[in-house]
Write a protein that holds these residues in place. Structure first.
Motif: not given
Ligand code: ATP
Ligand code: MG
Length: 392
Positions: A33-36, A67-70, A232-238
């Motif tokens: 999630r922190l990439s980029g 990170l608030k969305k992990v 996807a902000e919560y789920c990761g890539d979909v």
């Protein structure tokens, strides 16, 4: 002296033997999630994950937002690492605390000593730092019962950490620890919320959408893709599957009794969803249904749709009122997209009087009067698949 982000687990802390595998999935999700947004090191110790910026390129505010969305993080906070001495604790923390106190008037200090050899006991640390704060910030008062801000000093092995900004995390358990499922995603309010809720319980979510061009437009599809990128902000890539459903809908309209149109359409959606789930190794389907909301969501209708499905159907919104679902959709940021006025395939050919109490035998008989199999196979074959990422 350096600013960190500390992430505290919620429920993972309660896991026994499995704890370390939960922690390692969470650590991986955080890194991804922190990439980029800069070079971070992510490490864990004592039920806390430390996110450390390794150079000046790191965007700490954006890192906190992400990170608030992990899922799996209950609380997070920016923290300051200082040298392990009373002097450093008192002097180096003042700028950091000035930011934390902005807009507040009461505080208390909490001290925790993981290193019992530190020459000052917890009450002494609290008293000294408390005094210093009162001296430096004349607007602040001590309130030990209900402080606006709790300043925590942790004396760890190598450094001392000071934190005061406690931010609520997304809660839940890390995505990837609870299996994999397929979300039936319309363009409405409920299904994105359902996907969010199941991902929150650790499930990797893929999404399937049924479209009926030309009755549904390209813009309707784009709206759904936008919803996917929002969850996807919560789920990761979909992984997103888009099924061409027009011919099937036209055939149901032409060959089946009108009042059973919706229920047969939904059974065929489940049939196709299962085939996609099998291909992708997904173990359940997820919908945004809520009991009694519309004719196709009565208990009797669900009996008929479930009979078409070998897999468990997870319906996390089942007992929720619309207002409660709306509240979550606003919180997670899908509401505004969901209410964009584009048609869904479900609203194409809907009967004026759908059966609210369909009988399974009648439904099966009506459906069996036409051989849908070639059309089902064709729809699965022509399904478009793409991965939708929120972050690169
Ligand atoms: P939503 O707000 O999620 O659209 P809804 O209240 O409009 O739900 P329905 O249209 O009856 O209810 O749909 C019930 C569920 O069926 C949805 O929550 C979703 O999971 C699934 N569904 C409906 N239409 C589609 C579609 N076009 N593609 C994929 N799934 C769909
Ligand atoms: Mg809908």
């Amino acid at each position: 002296m350096k600013e960190y982000i500390l992430c505290k687990y919620g429920e993972i802390a309660l896991k026994g033997l499995n704890k370390s595998s939960f922690e390692s999935v969470l650590t991986k999700n955080i890194k991804r999630r922190l990439s980029g947004i800069g070079n971070f090191s992510v490490t864990r110790a004592q039920s806390t994950i430390y996110v450390e910026p390794l150079d000046d390129s790191c965007d700490m505010d954006e890192a906190v937002e992400r990170l608030k969305k992990v899922f799996g993080i209950a609380k997070l906070t920016k923290a300051l690492e200082v040298e392990k001495s009373m002097e450093a604790i008192l002097c180096d923390s003042m700028d950091y605390l000035a930011e934390a106190f902005e807009g507040y008037s009461t505080f208390k200090v909490n001290a925790k000593r993981a290193d019992k050899k530190f020459p000052f006991k917890s009450p002494e640390i609290c008293a000294e730092l408390g005094h210093k704060i009162l001296e430096q910030f004349p607007g602040m008062r001590v309130d030990v019962h209900e402080p606006d801000v709790t300043v925590t000093v942790e004396i760890r092995e190598r450094h001392a950490f000071i934190n005061a900004l406690k931010i609520d995390g997304a809660g839940g358990i890390p995505v990837g620890t609870g299996g994999r499922g397929l979300l039936l995603l319309s363009g409405g309010i409920d299904s994105p919320v359902a996907g969010y809720m199941i991902a929150k319980r650790g499930v990797v979510v893929q999404a399937v959408h049924f479209e009926a061009p030309p009755y549904t437009s390209e813009r309707a599809r784009l709206k759904v893709e936008k919803l996917v990128s929002e969850i996807a902000e919560y789920c990761g890539d979909v992984v997103f599957h888009c099924v061409p459903f027009t011919r099937i809908q036209e055939c149901i309209r032409d060959k089946c009794p009108e009042e059973l149109f919706t229920i047969i359409m939904r059974r065929l959606m489940f049939e196709i969803a299962q085939r996609i789930a099998d291909k992708e190794d997904l173990a359940c389907v997820i919908t945004g249904e809520s009991l009694g909301q519309v004719a196709s969501q009565t208990m009797y209708a669900m009996v008929c749709t479930d009979a078409a499905c070998r897999m468990p159907v997870l319906r996390p919104c089942i007992g929720m009122d619309k207002a409660e679902i709306v509240e979550i959709s606003r919180k997670i940021g899908t509401f505004e997209t969901s209410i964009e006025p584009y048609e869904d395939c479900c609203t194409v050919f809907t009967p004026k009087h759908p059966k609210t109490r369909p009988v399974l035998d009648d439904v099966v008989k009506a459906q069996d009067s036409f051989d849908f199999e070639p059309l089902i196979a064709e729809a699965v074959e022509n399904t478009e698949v793409k991965v939708i990422k929120k972050f690169v």
